[in-house]
Write an enzyme that holds these catalytic residues in place. Sequence first.
Site, PDB file in Angstrom:
ATOM      1  N   ASN A 196      31.755  -2.801  14.924  1.00 42.28           N
ATOM      2  CA  ASN A 196      31.931  -4.210  14.593  1.00 42.28           C
ATOM      3  C   ASN A 196      31.422  -4.989  15.797  1.00 42.28           C
ATOM      4  OD1 ASN A 196      32.886  -6.859  14.263  1.00 42.28           O
ATOM      5  ND2 ASN A 196      34.603  -6.168  13.008  1.00 42.28           N
ATOM      6  N   THR A 197      30.214  -5.527  15.669  1.00 40.57           N
ATOM      7  CA  THR A 197      29.583  -6.186  16.817  1.00 40.57           C
ATOM      8  C   THR A 197      30.235  -7.514  17.163  1.00 40.57           C
ATOM      9  OG1 THR A 197      27.930  -7.194  15.355  1.00 40.57           O
ATOM     10  CG2 THR A 197      27.354  -5.087  16.377  1.00 40.57           C
ATOM     11  N   CYS A 198      31.014  -8.091  16.242  1.00 41.83           N
ATOM     12  CA  CYS A 198      31.678  -9.362  16.535  1.00 41.83           C
ATOM     13  C   CYS A 198      32.835  -9.186  17.507  1.00 41.83           C
ATOM     14  CB  CYS A 198      32.163 -10.019  15.246  1.00 41.83           C
ATOM     15  SG  CYS A 198      30.824 -10.475  14.118  1.00 41.83           S
ATOM     16  N   ILE A 199      33.408  -7.975  17.546  1.00 44.50           N
ATOM     17  CA  ILE A 199      34.500  -7.708  18.489  1.00 44.50           C
ATOM     18  C   ILE A 199      34.133  -6.572  19.442  1.00 44.50           C
ATOM     19  CG2 ILE A 199      36.320  -8.615  17.002  1.00 44.50           C
ATOM     20  CD1 ILE A 199      36.977  -5.750  16.178  1.00 44.50           C
TER      21      ILE A 199
END
Length: 329
Positions: free
Chosen positions: A290-293
């Site tokens: 999950n690149t957002c986190i």
Amino acid sequence: MSTDMLRSMQLEEILKYAIRYCNENNMENPVDVLRYIQCILVQGRPLDIEAIDSTIEGETNYVVIDRHNILESSFEEIRALENLRLTLEVQFYEESAVDLGGPRKEFFGTILRAIADNYFEPIRPWSDDYETIGQIIALSILQNGPLPSFLTPEICDDLLYGDSPRSFVKDLRKGINALGLQELVLGIPCLKFLFYPGTPKPVTLKAVTNLFTPEFSPEGSNSRSQETKVFMRFIKYLREVAGGRRGQVTLRKILEFATGSDEEPILGYRIKPSLVFVTNSLPSFIPMSNTCINRLTLVKATNGESLPTDDVLFNLFDYAFSNNYFGLQ
């Protein structure tokens, strides 16, 4: 003056205020200066989520990008934007990932590499795309993307200080000035570091292993045993990658898979990268992220199940880290 009041000001007013504020307060660290300017210049939705269980809302510049035609689709979308100060929200064709920071970081890295390869090696002095390229560079600098390390010192001198810049540099300058970057560099000299960043910091095995802290289950549990086994195999795989023995997979690709960028942002990570373990209901050991986190997920074996052989497992790792889709879960 409050941050909200500053953000509501016109660009020219903000630039004058920022230059005066930074000089009066003797701000000489370019990272601190950039963080301050980002805070008052970028409008709309926050750039990144600040906690794993949170979300972000607000106005954005929504763009739809074709990975397979990255230059043309990006140029068309950026040219259509009316207010470049809004947070960019990126949607890739035929992908379902919601951009809470990760896809935007990946977009900036991908488009800047394509720009470097197609517009600076060699220069295309006849092209009319350099103004848009300048806008993309400015957006990347202000919105946690990579710095334009492909610009030579000669081009940077011409771009920032030249009295009679070449035609393509003049267009490039017009692009970065859409967000006031040349004026900021002239008024706050330490910011020239953004355009003269030097050699990119190497991504090493030690750096990657230190960056992704594994979140293990309690000592002595069955889960901890399975997590340790797959983690040890992952470390062995990283050594293969670092030694150049996994084909096109590099440590930078693994970093990009997990965080959306193949280098650490100049302002650092809002959420520290982590490595977690899950049990997959499907018979697959393909890593996810999950690149957002900034989270990398490894699949552990269930009780009574064994991990695949190194050859099989490492080929699955290769498949994931070579495929952008898996980095946008």
